[in-house]
Design an enzyme around this catalytic site. Structure first.
Site, mmCIF file in Angstrom:
data_model
loop_
_atom_site.group_PDB
_atom_site.id
_atom_site.type_symbol
_atom_site.label_atom_id
_atom_site.label_comp_id
_atom_site.label_asym_id
_atom_site.label_seq_id
_atom_site.Cartn_x
_atom_site.Cartn_y
_atom_site.Cartn_z
ATOM 1 N N THR A 15 -44.478 79.730 -54.388
ATOM 2 C CA THR A 15 -44.853 78.331 -54.131
ATOM 3 C C THR A 15 -45.446 78.168 -52.738
ATOM 4 O O THR A 15 -45.265 78.998 -51.857
ATOM 5 C CB THR A 15 -43.638 77.398 -54.298
ATOM 6 O OG1 THR A 15 -42.644 77.737 -53.341
ATOM 7 C CG2 THR A 15 -43.060 77.505 -55.691
ATOM 8 N N ASP A 16 -46.143 77.061 -52.554
ATOM 9 C CA ASP A 16 -46.752 76.760 -51.260
ATOM 10 C C ASP A 16 -45.967 75.654 -50.559
ATOM 11 O O ASP A 16 -44.893 75.254 -51.009
ATOM 12 C CB ASP A 16 -48.224 76.381 -51.442
ATOM 13 C CG ASP A 16 -48.430 75.166 -52.331
ATOM 14 O OD1 ASP A 16 -47.468 74.386 -52.541
ATOM 15 O OD2 ASP A 16 -49.553 74.978 -52.811
ATOM 16 N N GLN A 17 -46.507 75.132 -49.478
ATOM 17 C CA GLN A 17 -45.831 74.083 -48.707
ATOM 18 C C GLN A 17 -45.602 72.809 -49.508
ATOM 19 O O GLN A 17 -44.717 72.034 -49.196
ATOM 20 C CB GLN A 17 -46.640 73.743 -47.449
ATOM 21 C CG GLN A 17 -46.153 74.460 -46.236
ATOM 22 C CD GLN A 17 -46.848 73.925 -44.989
ATOM 23 O OE1 GLN A 17 -47.997 73.511 -45.028
ATOM 24 N NE2 GLN A 17 -46.132 73.926 -43.880
ATOM 25 N N VAL A 20 -45.354 73.670 -54.980
ATOM 26 C CA VAL A 20 -45.926 74.031 -56.273
ATOM 27 C C VAL A 20 -46.430 75.479 -56.214
ATOM 28 O O VAL A 20 -46.658 76.032 -55.140
ATOM 29 C CB VAL A 20 -47.064 73.074 -56.703
ATOM 30 C CG1 VAL A 20 -46.556 71.649 -56.828
ATOM 31 C CG2 VAL A 20 -48.229 73.140 -55.746
#
Length: 138
Positions: A15-17, A20
């Protein structure tokens, strides 16, 4: 048409910041789907590589429909969209646990000699795979 199904549990590292799945991770999941499809048909991509043949991506289409999040399980459906004995086009749909379409994609591949990167005729080098792909394609 044969549709292979694989599941991936979304890991935190994917996931990213925003919380998601980072967009490039779907490409890795597509590889999981292709590998599963090949196994379902009775073959091994690793076995092909042992014979000095690799299958690079030559084109990619991907459409992101709905974000996936950490802790969810993605279902990857993979099939042979097109096949002509030289080029294979795989289709993918990745679904969320609720059944919503998260990603729709296609990847095109050709087989090449690992040393020279010159194309090889898949149907000539791997006649059993060729027959299986002909039967399994859309």
């Amino acid at each position: 048409m044969h549709i292979s199904k694989a599941e991936i549990e979304v890991r935190y590292a994917e996931t990213d910041q925003m919380g998601v799945v980072y967009h490039a991770n779907y490409l890795v999941w597509m590889e999981v789907g292709r590998t599963k499809l090949i196994q379902d048909l009775g073959f091994s991509y690793a076995g092909m590589e042992e014979q000095g043949i690799i299958s690079p991506v030559i084109d990619l289409e991907i459409s992101y429909k709905k974000p996936m999040r950490y802790g969810e399980t993605a279902t990857i459906n993979t099939w042979i969209e097109e096949y002509n004995g030289i080029k294979s086009v795989y289709g993918y749909e990745i679904f969320s646990p609720s059944g919503d379409l998260a990603v729709q994609a296609k990847s095109s591949h050709v087989c090449v000699n690992k040393e020279t990167f010159r194309p090889v005729k898949f149907k000539k080098m791997f006649p059993e795979w060729h027959e299986a792909y002909e039967k399994a394609k859309k």
